[in-house]
Design an enzyme around this catalytic site. Structure first.
Site, PDB file in Angstrom:
ATOM      1  N   GLY A 239      -8.620  14.765  13.605  1.00 16.25           N
ATOM      2  CA  GLY A 239      -8.733  13.593  14.461  1.00 16.25           C
ATOM      3  C   GLY A 239      -7.414  12.877  14.612  1.00 16.25           C
ATOM      4  N   PRO A 241      -4.554   9.874  14.404  1.00 19.67           N
ATOM      5  CG  PRO A 241      -2.223   9.892  14.381  1.00 19.67           C
ATOM      6  CD  PRO A 241      -3.398  10.251  15.235  1.00 19.67           C
ATOM      7  N   GLY A 242      -5.388   7.325  12.066  1.00 15.63           N
ATOM      8  CA  GLY A 242      -6.068   6.042  11.911  1.00 15.63           C
ATOM      9  C   GLY A 242      -7.545   6.059  12.173  1.00 15.63           C
ATOM     10  CE  LYS A 245      -6.909  12.769  10.219  1.00 18.41           C
ATOM     11  NZ  LYS A 245      -6.618  11.619  11.089  1.00 18.41           N
ATOM     12  CD  GLU A 463       3.406  -7.875  35.375  1.00 18.47           C
ATOM     13  OE1 GLU A 463       2.219  -7.472  35.377  1.00 18.47           O
ATOM     14  OE2 GLU A 463       4.332  -7.217  34.889  1.00 18.47           O
ATOM     15  CG  HIS A 466       0.828  -4.214  38.339  1.00 15.70           C
ATOM     16  ND1 HIS A 466       0.789  -2.887  38.669  1.00 15.70           N
ATOM     17  CD2 HIS A 466       2.038  -4.419  37.719  1.00 15.70           C
ATOM     18  CE1 HIS A 466       1.908  -2.296  38.285  1.00 15.70           C
ATOM     19  NE2 HIS A 466       2.688  -3.210  37.718  1.00 15.70           N
ATOM     20  CG  ASP A 537       4.275  -0.039  36.629  1.00 20.77           C
ATOM     21  OD1 ASP A 537       3.517  -0.180  35.657  1.00 20.77           O
ATOM     22  OD2 ASP A 537       4.839  -0.978  37.203  1.00 20.77           O
TER      23      ASP A 537
END
Length: 654
Positions: A239, A241-242, A245, A463, A466, A537
């Site tokens: 899986g 990281p984090g 496991k 911005e 967007h 972007d």
């Protein structure tokens, strides 16, 4: 019976320690110093040359011994003089017998010639029987020690380095140079070690169920073998990281009532040839002696990498020998079925095929990123020790963290507590958690960063572009928060609430690319020029368009083909899996997809130029705007999705 009781009650003999040898050597050295000739517990008193002349004239001195190399004279009295009251205090009070005569006085002289002349003159004038002798003082043991000291230091430093390289202090496995081939595995002790149970592991229901079954195999083997089944040899946790496991393995250690050996894949790696294979043999020997048992190898890719892939020379033979020994121990002649191997990695694609086959790692347990329901459970676990000022809704927090792993969620909770403490709050509130999400995703605010008014205006329209495009497209992630306050490396940021999809359609990908290009399109529409601020972007849309063409087979010209290799073999090839003509066609199709979405974004913004300007001016004034501001300017979003603040972002990079 009495004899047996005596044997049982007799104290155990003390274990031999190397420090005993060091102590015996030290006692021997001290003894040599004390028992050597001329040594005494009591040092003779000092006198002056004038006092010596007085003793000579009185006839009290039998001998004067001049030590030439240290400018010192030793004075020996006659037996009659030692009985005098004036010399009583010089009587030999040593408790250790000496093999040589002990002087009664000592004195330090200046010039040897003058000192000799004075003594001889007095002896001649008074017709004395005092004798004068000469000697030099030497310390054979000290000289020997000085000559051996460099060799002792070199040997000591070498032994120290060997101990450090073998990884441990004296007494532990691998602590001595001769134990370097011993396994470094730590045996889990359920009484002294911190105990993690399956109750502490939130989410991961499927993975948890399979791991619990492995523990049950060892507790009740007859339940499974009675029907002719065999207990699995190993399970591989795979899986991102984090995702939890290692936490799952800790829960197995806490739940299992069998010996649990834990170590990392790098613990097998050593500078000495053959050490890795030796440690593998020793590890499995220990596990078999305590069987049934579980072995957990974290980050197994350190030794399990596919053989002969990235090695142009023979320098990696030691790692391959270690892997070969591991393969043999897991499934070879003479192996037992009472030892189960658990391993964890986030790089399963580079592992050797022989390691992944059935019979070694029979099961591959995939530990995925948690969904919104599992994130809620993880928040409930991490909120237990936190002092909150209100009843926080874990479901609300789970919706703020799409794509977060379990480790990320733990970090959010910790960061929220730190932010609340930094602001002088007595408890952690909802706003602290929202600030923590912003801090982790976007970085730390840099309000003191110098930005010119022209740059600030460009950032605001970027911005706002967007926000406008994403608000008006059905499949784009709805934007819920925009800021032009610099964060981390970004000059502005926009937060989205992306929909968690399992499959994605071309229309959805097109809308996302169009929204990502909205910032550059806004610059073109408003200022008729573009800037370097759209780097992130462009990076995103280029990767997305390339994936549509070369991986997912979503392009009509290329057709239903994919050039993706899940085995990772293409990573080591210098040639591409397609011809030059196809490469040129791929580049044209990628460019066509991106340009089409850019033109679409420009058209949308030109049609809503007045609303774009109003939004940008409001952003310049407030620096941060939210969903309510967008609804006031554009009206309700017509696609019917409920919005809540989320941390998905676009960065405007300089």
């Amino acid at each position: 019976m009495a004899k047996e009781n005596n044997n049982n009650s007799s104290p155990k003999k003390p274990k031999f320690s190397s420090y005993w040898i060091y102590g015996a050597i030290l006692v021997f050295i001290i003894g040599l110093q004390f028992f050597s000739g001329g040594s005494s517990w009591q040092t003779p008193p000092d006198i002056t040359p004038a006092k010596l002349q007085e003793f000579l004239k009185d006839g009290d001195v039998s001998k004067v011994e001049i030590i030439t190399n240290i400018r010192q004279a030793r004075v020996y009295l006659t037996k009659e003089a030692q009985d005098k009251e004036i010399h009583k205090k010089t009587a030999d009070k040593s408790i250790i017998p000496s093999t040589s005569q002990v002087p009664q006085y000592i004195l330090n002289y200046g010039d040897l010639q003058n000192f000799e002349n004075d003594i001889k003159k007095t002896i001649t004038e008074d017709n004395l029987s005092t004798s004068v002798g000469y000697d030099t003082e030497s310390n054979a043991f000290g000289d020997l020690l000085l000559s051996l000291l460099p060799f002792v230091l070199i040997i000591g430093i070498w032994l120290f380095l060997m101990r450090r390289m073998s990884g441990g202090g004296a007494g532990g496995a691998g602590g001595q140079i001769f134990n370097i081939g011993k396994s470094k595995a730590r045996l889990f002790d359920e009484k002294t070690d911190m105990k993690v149970t399956f109750k502490d592991v939130a989410g991961l229901e499927g993975a948890k169920e399979e791991v619990q079954e492995i523990v049950d195999f060892l507790k009740n083997p007859e339940k499974y073998t009675s029907l002719g089944g065999k207990i699995p040899k190993g399970a591989l946790l795979v899986g991102s990281p984090g995702t939890g496991k290692t936490l799952l393995a800790k829960a197995v250690a806490g739940e299992a009532k069998v010996p649990f050996f834990s170590l990392s894949g790098s613990d097998f790696v050593e500078m000495f040839v053959g050490v890795g294979a030796s440690r593998v043999r020793d590890l499995f020997k220990q596990a078999k002696d305590k069987s049934p048992a579980i072995i957990f190898i974290d980050e197994i890719d350190a030794i399990g990498r596919a053989r002969g892939k990235n090695n142009m020379t023979g320098s990696n033979d030691e790692r391959e020998n270690t892997l070969n020994q591991l393969l043999t121990e897991m499934d070879g002649f003479g192996t037992n079925t009472n030892v189960i191997v658990l391993a964890a990695t986030n790089r399963a694609d580079i592992l050797d095929k022989a390691l992944m086959r059935a019979g070694r790692f029979d099961r591959q347990i995939y530990v995925d990123l948690p969904d919104v329901r599992e994130r809620k459970e993880i928040f409930e676990v991490h909120l237990r020790p936190i002092k909150t000022s209100e009843a926080l809704d874990p479901e609300f927090l789970a919706k703020q963290t799409p794509g977060f792993s379990g480790a990320d969620i733990a970090n959010v909770c910790n960061e929220a507590a730190l932010i609340a403490a930094r602001n002088g709050k007595k408890a952690v509130d909802k706003q602290s958690f929202l600030d923590a999400v912003d801090r982790i995703v976007g970085g730390l605010e840099k309000k003191n960063k110098i930005i010119t008014p022209t740059e600030k205006k460009t950032i605001a329209f970027h911005e706002a572009g967007h926000a406008t495009v994403s608000w008006m497209l059905e499949h784009a992630a709805p934007l819920v928060k925009v800021t032009i306050v610099p964060r981390g490396q970004s000059l502005g940021a926009a937060w989205y609430l992306p929909e968690e999809r399992l499959i994605v359609h071309p229309e959805q990908m097109a809308d996302e690319m169009c929204a990502a290009l909205g910032g550059r399109a806004a610059e073109k529409v408003m200022f008729d020029r573009i800037s370097t601020g759209a780097l992130s972007d462009l990076e995103k849309v280029t990767k997305q368009a390339r994936a549509m063409v070369t991986i997912y087979g979503l392009n009509e010209k290329i057709g239903n083909l994919t050039y993706y290799d899940s085995s990772g073999q293409t990573d080591y090839n210098f040639s591409k899996p397609y011809s030059e003509e196809t490469a040129q066609l791929i580049d044209k199709e990628i460019s066509k997809i991106i340009e089409a979405q850019y033109v679409r974004a420009v058209k949308l913004l030109e049609e809503n130029k007045d609303k774009l300007t109003e939004l940008a001016e409001h952003l310049l004034e407030k620096e941060v705007i939210f969903k309510d501001d967008l609804e006031r300017i554009f009206g309700k979003r017509p696609f019917g999705r409920d919005l809540e603040e989320g941390p998905e972002k676009k960065l405007l990079e300089n």
